[in-house]
Design a protein around this motif. Structure first.
Motif, mmCIF file in Angstrom:
data_model
loop_
_atom_site.group_PDB
_atom_site.id
_atom_site.type_symbol
_atom_site.label_atom_id
_atom_site.label_comp_id
_atom_site.label_asym_id
_atom_site.label_seq_id
_atom_site.Cartn_x
_atom_site.Cartn_y
_atom_site.Cartn_z
ATOM 1 N N LEU A 77 0.867 -1.176 0.000
ATOM 2 C CA LEU A 77 0.000 0.000 0.000
ATOM 3 C C LEU A 77 0.908 1.231 0.000
ATOM 4 O O LEU A 77 1.430 1.621 1.045
ATOM 5 C CB LEU A 77 -0.923 0.004 1.228
ATOM 6 C CG LEU A 77 -1.978 -1.105 1.259
ATOM 7 C CD1 LEU A 77 -2.609 -1.223 2.638
ATOM 8 C CD2 LEU A 77 -3.057 -0.850 0.205
ATOM 9 N N PRO A 78 1.131 1.846 -1.160
ATOM 10 C CA PRO A 78 2.137 2.910 -1.276
ATOM 11 C C PRO A 78 1.831 4.123 -0.394
ATOM 12 O O PRO A 78 0.716 4.642 -0.380
ATOM 13 C CB PRO A 78 2.078 3.293 -2.759
ATOM 14 C CG PRO A 78 1.491 2.102 -3.448
ATOM 15 C CD PRO A 78 0.526 1.520 -2.472
ATOM 16 N N ASP A 79 2.858 4.587 0.310
ATOM 17 C CA ASP A 79 2.739 5.822 1.093
ATOM 18 C C ASP A 79 2.400 7.006 0.198
ATOM 19 O O ASP A 79 1.769 7.973 0.657
ATOM 20 C CB ASP A 79 4.048 6.114 1.821
ATOM 21 C CG ASP A 79 4.277 5.176 3.000
ATOM 22 O OD1 ASP A 79 3.349 4.417 3.352
ATOM 23 O OD2 ASP A 79 5.389 5.197 3.569
ATOM 24 N N SER A 80 2.827 6.958 -1.057
ATOM 25 C CA SER A 80 2.587 8.071 -1.969
ATOM 26 C C SER A 80 1.104 8.259 -2.274
ATOM 27 O O SER A 80 0.708 9.283 -2.841
ATOM 28 C CB SER A 80 3.363 7.865 -3.280
ATOM 29 O OG SER A 80 3.033 6.619 -3.868
ATOM 30 N N ILE A 81 0.277 7.281 -1.900
ATOM 31 C CA ILE A 81 -1.175 7.430 -2.030
ATOM 32 C C ILE A 81 -1.810 7.608 -0.655
ATOM 33 O O ILE A 81 -2.603 8.535 -0.442
ATOM 34 C CB ILE A 81 -1.798 6.222 -2.747
ATOM 35 C CG1 ILE A 81 -1.256 6.092 -4.171
ATOM 36 C CG2 ILE A 81 -3.324 6.359 -2.797
ATOM 37 C CD1 ILE A 81 -1.781 4.895 -4.926
ATOM 38 N N GLY A 119 -10.140 10.031 14.444
ATOM 39 C CA GLY A 119 -10.289 8.898 13.528
ATOM 40 C C GLY A 119 -8.964 8.457 12.944
ATOM 41 O O GLY A 119 -8.684 7.251 12.843
ATOM 42 N N ALA A 120 -8.121 9.423 12.559
ATOM 43 C CA ALA A 120 -6.811 9.079 12.009
ATOM 44 C C ALA A 120 -5.954 8.378 13.057
ATOM 45 O O ALA A 120 -5.317 7.350 12.780
ATOM 46 C CB ALA A 120 -6.118 10.338 11.499
ATOM 47 N N ALA A 121 -5.936 8.931 14.275
ATOM 48 C CA ALA A 121 -5.125 8.337 15.337
ATOM 49 C C ALA A 121 -5.650 6.963 15.730
ATOM 50 O O ALA A 121 -4.884 5.999 15.861
ATOM 51 C CB ALA A 121 -5.111 9.272 16.554
ATOM 52 N N LEU A 164 -4.525 10.862 3.516
ATOM 53 C CA LEU A 164 -4.762 11.061 4.944
ATOM 54 C C LEU A 164 -4.807 12.555 5.255
ATOM 55 O O LEU A 164 -5.724 13.041 5.940
ATOM 56 C CB LEU A 164 -3.665 10.372 5.749
ATOM 57 C CG LEU A 164 -3.865 10.294 7.280
ATOM 58 C CD1 LEU A 164 -3.062 9.128 7.836
ATOM 59 C CD2 LEU A 164 -3.428 11.576 7.989
ATOM 60 N N TRP A 165 -3.818 13.301 4.753
ATOM 61 C CA TRP A 165 -3.795 14.742 4.985
ATOM 62 C C TRP A 165 -4.972 15.437 4.310
ATOM 63 O O TRP A 165 -5.538 16.390 4.868
ATOM 64 C CB TRP A 165 -2.477 15.333 4.487
ATOM 65 C CG TRP A 165 -1.328 15.012 5.367
ATOM 66 C CD1 TRP A 165 -0.308 14.138 5.129
ATOM 67 C CD2 TRP A 165 -1.076 15.543 6.670
ATOM 68 N NE1 TRP A 165 0.562 14.089 6.185
ATOM 69 C CE2 TRP A 165 0.113 14.938 7.143
ATOM 70 C CE3 TRP A 165 -1.736 16.465 7.485
ATOM 71 C CZ2 TRP A 165 0.661 15.241 8.395
ATOM 72 C CZ3 TRP A 165 -1.205 16.757 8.732
ATOM 73 C CH2 TRP A 165 -0.022 16.165 9.174
ATOM 74 N N LYS A 221 -1.821 2.607 7.977
ATOM 75 C CA LYS A 221 -1.943 3.927 7.348
ATOM 76 C C LYS A 221 -3.245 4.049 6.559
ATOM 77 O O LYS A 221 -3.862 5.124 6.525
ATOM 78 C CB LYS A 221 -0.735 4.175 6.437
ATOM 79 C CG LYS A 221 0.590 4.199 7.185
ATOM 80 C CD LYS A 221 1.770 4.193 6.234
ATOM 81 C CE LYS A 221 3.080 3.995 6.975
ATOM 82 N NZ LYS A 221 4.238 3.872 6.049
ATOM 83 N N LEU A 222 -3.660 2.949 5.936
ATOM 84 C CA LEU A 222 -4.915 2.983 5.187
ATOM 85 C C LEU A 222 -6.096 3.211 6.121
ATOM 86 O O LEU A 222 -6.984 4.024 5.827
ATOM 87 C CB LEU A 222 -5.097 1.677 4.407
ATOM 88 C CG LEU A 222 -6.427 1.519 3.658
ATOM 89 C CD1 LEU A 222 -6.667 2.687 2.707
ATOM 90 C CD2 LEU A 222 -6.462 0.197 2.894
ATOM 91 N N LEU A 223 -6.129 2.516 7.258
ATOM 92 C CA LEU A 223 -7.236 2.723 8.192
ATOM 93 C C LEU A 223 -7.163 4.114 8.820
ATOM 94 O O LEU A 223 -8.209 4.729 9.080
ATOM 95 C CB LEU A 223 -7.234 1.647 9.274
ATOM 96 C CG LEU A 223 -8.477 1.624 10.175
ATOM 97 C CD1 LEU A 223 -9.750 1.451 9.346
ATOM 98 C CD2 LEU A 223 -8.378 0.516 11.217
ATOM 99 N N ALA A 224 -5.951 4.619 9.053
ATOM 100 C CA ALA A 224 -5.819 5.995 9.532
ATOM 101 C C ALA A 224 -6.376 6.972 8.500
ATOM 102 O O ALA A 224 -7.059 7.950 8.848
ATOM 103 C CB ALA A 224 -4.355 6.309 9.826
ATOM 104 N N MET A 225 -6.107 6.716 7.229
ATOM 105 C CA MET A 225 -6.636 7.556 6.155
ATOM 106 C C MET A 225 -8.155 7.544 6.155
ATOM 107 O O MET A 225 -8.813 8.591 6.076
ATOM 108 C CB MET A 225 -6.093 7.049 4.815
ATOM 109 C CG MET A 225 -6.529 7.839 3.602
ATOM 110 S SD MET A 225 -6.039 7.014 2.060
ATOM 111 C CE MET A 225 -7.492 6.019 1.741
#
Length: 298
Positions: free
Chosen positions: A164-168, A194-196, A173-174, A224-228
């Motif tokens: 799952l690329p960080d670049s996506i 939700g992100a945390a 997320l931001w 990171k995906l669930l944080a997003m």
């Protein structure tokens, strides 16, 4: 309000049709992202390793014929047939239509083209149309379309590469946090929590599972995906997302093991199930939550 906004507001069906057509075009581009982004990441990792091991080696390879740098990104070079290298021309790259007219074959070598490409185009168009129909013309629809397209790319990349690329995930997320400032889907406090909570919940499960079994049950990309998704949907949506993704993942995993004899030790990516659950929650989270509480008698 602009003329286009008035038109799409008065004729919602026209907005849906327009977005379906746009979704087909985006689906064609997503095919490029799904194929090339992992290769780009691998080349970047290799270049970093090469730089550390051999600092005197040129950082970027060059074409032996022209001396030019061999650029490989989402735009360059042009798409080509994987069998004969034929450069795909514009009229050969019309979503769905070109595949149908060419009968699923390369016009140069007649090799079969994978049906996966038109399937992704069709799915992107269909899901885009559902988003347009659900939200109607407005900022919410625009944001939801971006998230939908990102989730499609993440799903297929994770399915292919367990990656799952960080670049996506990180830019989205931001973006989810920024959208909360305008209250598009949720408020800032709910989005931040939700992100945390999204990250920490799966990270905690990962740590406990590794401590108990000595194995890694999932990757950091899933956190990171669930944080997003938590940033976009708020912390209240996370139980629904986790429940839906777990149920679907369990059903699919058991089916693969029973029907296809898949080795239980071969990892099954969890990202596609998180992405599907997040998308369903984006559109029908309140209804799904209501059904859940009705089923358990609350």
């Amino acid at each position: 309000m602009s003329d286009w906004a008035q038109f799409f507001t008065l004729y919602p069906w026209a907005f849906v049709v327009t977005i379906v057509a746009l979704g087909l075009l985006v689906g064609s581009f997503l095919n490029v992202v799904i194929y090339r982004l992992p290769i780009m990441m691998q080349r970047e990792w290799n270049a970093q390793c090469e730089e550390l091991l051999h600092p005197d080696t040129p950082a970027e390879p060059t074409d032996t014929k022209t001396g030019d740098s061999q650029a490989f990104n989402l735009v360059t070079p042009r798409s080509r047939c994987p069998h004969c290298g034929h450069a795909i021309r514009a009229h050969e790259n019309i979503p769905l239509l070109s595949y149908a007219l060419q009968k699923g074959r390369c016009t140069a070598c007649q090799a079969r083209i994978s049906p996966r490409y038109p399937i992704i185009e069709a799915i992107t168009g269909l899901l885009s149309g559902l988003v347009a129909w659900h939200f109607g013309f407005g900022w919410a629809a625009g944001a939801a379309l971006l998230l939908t397209w990102a989730l499609i790319a993440l799903t297929m990349i994770d399915f292919d590469h367990q990656l799952l690329p960080d670049s996506i995930t990180l830019p989205f997320l931001w973006l989810g946090l920024l959208l909360s400032l305008a209250g598009v889907f949720t408020d800032p406090r709910t989005s931040i929590l939700g992100a945390a909570a999204g990250y920490l919940s799966l990270w905690s499960i990962y740590v406990l599972f590794k401590w108990a079994t000595g194995k890694e049950g999932m990757g950091y990309g899933d956190f990171k995906l669930l944080a997003m998704l938590g940033a976009w949907l708020g912390w209240q949506a996370l139980p629904v997302v986790i429940l839906l993704s777990s149920v679907v993942g369990a059903v699919v995993g058991i089916t693969l093991i029973v029907a296809r004899g898949r080795d239980r030790n071969i990892p099954i990516p969890f990202g596609p199930y998180l992405a599907a659950a997040g998308w369903l929650t984006l559109l029908w989270g309140d209804a799904i939550t209501g059904l859940y509480f009705s089923a358990i008698g609350m």
